[in-house]
Scaffold this active site. Structure first.
Site, PDB file in Angstrom:
ATOM      1  N   SER A 161      43.299  29.929  36.144  1.00  0.00           N
ATOM      2  CA  SER A 161      44.654  29.485  35.823  1.00  0.00           C
ATOM      3  C   SER A 161      45.259  28.825  37.043  1.00  0.00           C
ATOM      4  O   SER A 161      44.886  29.125  38.185  1.00  0.00           O
ATOM      5  CB  SER A 161      45.503  30.703  35.420  1.00  0.00           C
ATOM      6  OG  SER A 161      46.878  30.383  35.396  1.00  0.00           O
ATOM      7  N   TYR A 187      48.642  38.798  38.737  1.00  0.00           N
ATOM      8  CA  TYR A 187      47.918  37.863  37.870  1.00  0.00           C
ATOM      9  C   TYR A 187      47.277  36.760  38.700  1.00  0.00           C
ATOM     10  O   TYR A 187      46.088  36.437  38.528  1.00  0.00           O
ATOM     11  CB  TYR A 187      48.870  37.265  36.833  1.00  0.00           C
ATOM     12  CG  TYR A 187      48.212  36.296  35.876  1.00  0.00           C
ATOM     13  CD1 TYR A 187      47.214  36.712  35.009  1.00  0.00           C
ATOM     14  CD2 TYR A 187      48.598  34.955  35.837  1.00  0.00           C
ATOM     15  CE1 TYR A 187      46.606  35.823  34.121  1.00  0.00           C
ATOM     16  CE2 TYR A 187      48.008  34.064  34.950  1.00  0.00           C
ATOM     17  CZ  TYR A 187      47.008  34.510  34.095  1.00  0.00           C
ATOM     18  OH  TYR A 187      46.413  33.621  33.226  1.00  0.00           O
TER      19      TYR A 187
END
Length: 314
Positions: A161, A187
């Protein structure tokens, strides 16, 4: 192809998974897609099945997996769609999955993940995003190493990501035991780990014909964002300069994964990071595009591998 050649393709952010795989025959190839029953995992699996591959959906929810398998069979005509249970946060589940796998594995798409969750921990005390997004996939991939090597020219695809830009691996406190927990930092760190694992797997396993690459799929509304409010998502998009930019469809979001899994342009190429179906440029400060230097750092990649092996052995 030299190590410094940036890979570009005819495809763009608008390309779909079906367009990327068009003309490629995967008959006889065996594929695993983790998280294959939701979001871009479904469309990744559908495109690979449409090209003739045998596809195993590795999922937590077997009922959802069976529904997805039926849908893929109906839309592609390919009956070789299998479903197997896999909970990446549960190391015994990962071990059972890898032990049950028999024969070669040509393509492993490490697609499943969780995003910006509240602070949670596994029974081992691991922070749950890192445990799921990295350690679970690490155990899965290393556990399937023999199957990948047996395939000859196997590919590992790691869905990372742009959030990897938020944090390198904080080796001093990976699991937020001392520092205050912050969902997006956690994350981001786990997504950096996905890229570093591709770097190190390629280095270690090149002699086995195995390559691994990472990617950023783009902004897609899926169940991945179940912990993130619409207001928070729009705030983040405005910060990143993406406000007003249309979301990708799941079919477009799956395109870069499918490209890395199948494109002849990636033959023998590994340890790289892609976005919008092309290899990413180095990150430019002030943007949310490109790849951070820390995500391709070979020393960090080697250290992360060692730390991961030690964690799983404890």
């Amino acid at each position: 192809m030299t190590a410094t050649t940036r890979i570009t393709t005819p495809f763009t952010a608008e390309s779909t998974a079906a367009e990327v795989v068009d003309g490629i025959d995967l008959t006889g190839r065996r594929v695993i897609v983790t998280g294959g029953a939701s979001g871009i995992g479904i469309e990744t699996a559908r495109a690979l099945a449409g090209a003739g591959a045998e596809v195993t959906l590795a999922v937590r929810d077997l009922a959802a997996g069976e529904r997805t398998a039926e849908d893929i069979v109906a839309t592609t005509g390919n009956k070789q769609i299998l479903v197997a249970r896999l909970d990446l946060a549960d190391q015994s589940s990962v071990a059972a999955f890898t032990a049950a796998w028999d024969g070669p594995l040509h393509i492993l798409v490490n697609n499943a993940g969780m995003m910006a969750s509240p602070e949670m921990r596994t029974p081992e005390g691991w922070e749950l995003q890192f445990a799921t997004n990295h350690l679970g996939h690490f155990a899965l991939t290393t556990g399937l190493h023999r199957a990948l090597a047996a395939a000859g020219g196997a590919r590992v695809v790691a869905v990372s990501s742009s959030a990897h830009l938020r944090s390198p691996i904080v080796f001093e406190d990976i699991h937020f035991r001392e520092r205050e927990y912050e969902p997006w930092s956690a994350y981001g760190q786990s997504k950096t780990a996905n890229v570093l694992m591709a770097v190190e797997a390629t280095r270690r396993w090149a002699d086995d014909g195995i390559t691994a690459n990472a990617l950023m799929p783009g902004g897609i509304r899926t169940n991945l964002q179940r912990y993130v409010s619409d207001e928070e998502l729009e705030r983040l998009r405005s910060q990143s300069g993406a406000a007003g930019v249309s979301w990708k469809t799941p079919e477009q979001g799956a395109a870069t994964s499918v490209l890395l899994a199948t494109s002849p342009l990636l033959e023998g190429v590994g340890g790289r990071y892609f976005e919008d179906c092309n290899e990413a440029e180095p990150h430019q400060p002030g943007t949310r595009r490109g790849v951070a230097a820390w995500a391709l750092d070979r020393e960090a990649a080697t250290l992360l591998w060692q730390v991961s092996v030690e964690a799983l052995a404890a």
